[in-house]
Design an enzyme around this catalytic site. Structure first.
Site, short mmCIF file in Angstrom:
data_model
loop_
_atom_site.label_atom_id
_atom_site.label_comp_id
_atom_site.label_asym_id
_atom_site.label_seq_id
_atom_site.Cartn_x
_atom_site.Cartn_y
_atom_site.Cartn_z
N CYS A 95 84.06 62.53 -46.71
CA CYS A 95 82.52 62.22 -47.18
C CYS A 95 82.06 63.46 -47.91
CB CYS A 95 81.26 62.13 -46.01
SG CYS A 95 81.90 60.73 -44.83
N GLU B 179 79.04 64.98 -47.56
CA GLU B 179 78.54 66.25 -47.16
C GLU B 179 79.58 66.97 -46.21
OE1 GLU B 179 78.19 62.68 -46.70
OE2 GLU B 179 76.34 62.19 -45.81
N CYS C 86 76.86 60.01 -42.23
CA CYS C 86 77.43 59.39 -41.05
C CYS C 86 77.40 60.19 -39.96
CB CYS C 86 78.77 58.94 -41.52
SG CYS C 86 80.00 60.43 -41.59
N CYS D 77 79.66 63.56 -40.35
CA CYS D 77 78.89 64.26 -41.26
C CYS D 77 77.73 65.08 -40.48
CB CYS D 77 78.47 63.89 -42.43
SG CYS D 77 79.74 63.36 -43.84
#
Ligand code: THU
Length: 144
Positions: free
Chosen positions: A59, A61, A97, A100
């Site tokens: 991801c 992040e 998410c 993250c």
């Protein structure tokens, strides 16, 4: 955010959007950008990187936090902007998410901050504290 650089929401969101231009997301076609603001004014960005083995996607992040920590940062996280591909349509604000949230929490707790997460949607930028997104978080203090 006393003692911290003034948070310029527009600039941080623009940095996240710019990062998303490098998104490698041919499988989901869902490009995400993240921009981390630090207490010294630095901004570190990330974008999602997918893989032909789909489950290995990273991801935005997580990439941003990894970049910052690989540069030696161990705290000072003030704010995080997250953008998705739907923020010019009818999209609700994107939120990080679960994984993250935990990854962001590690960097935040190391520096004793509770960063504001700027979740960008089509009609609004929703500001939520990380502690609201991840209450009762498990962190480095638990292992001390
Ligand atoms: N994604 C992120 O980059 N950040 C999140 O917080 C949510 C999901 C990415 C992972 C994958 O590449 C794509 O979005 C679709 O799930």
């Amino acid at each position: 955010m006393g003692g911290h650089p003034e948070l310029n929401e527009g600039e941080l969101v623009a940095a996240a959007r710019a990062a998303a231009e490098h998104s490698y997301s041919p499988y989901s076609n869902y490009s995400v950008g993240a921009a981390l603001l630090f207490d010294d004014g630095a901004v570190v960005t990330g974008t999602n990187v997918e893989n032909a083995s789909y489950g290995l996607a990273l991801c935005a992040e997580t990439i941003a936090v990894s970049k910052a920590m690989a540069d030696g940062r161990r705290g000072g996280l003030v704010a995080v902007a997250v953008t998705g591909p739907h923020d010019s349509g009818d999209g609700d604000p994107i939120t990080p998410c679960g994984r993250c949230r935990q990854v962001l929490n590690e960097l935040a707790q190391l520096g004793g901050t509770d960063p504001e997460i700027l979740c960008v949607g089509s009609d609004e930028v929703r500001r939520v504290a990380l502690s609201q997104l991840l209450p009762h978080a498990f962190g480095p203090a638990h292992l001390a």
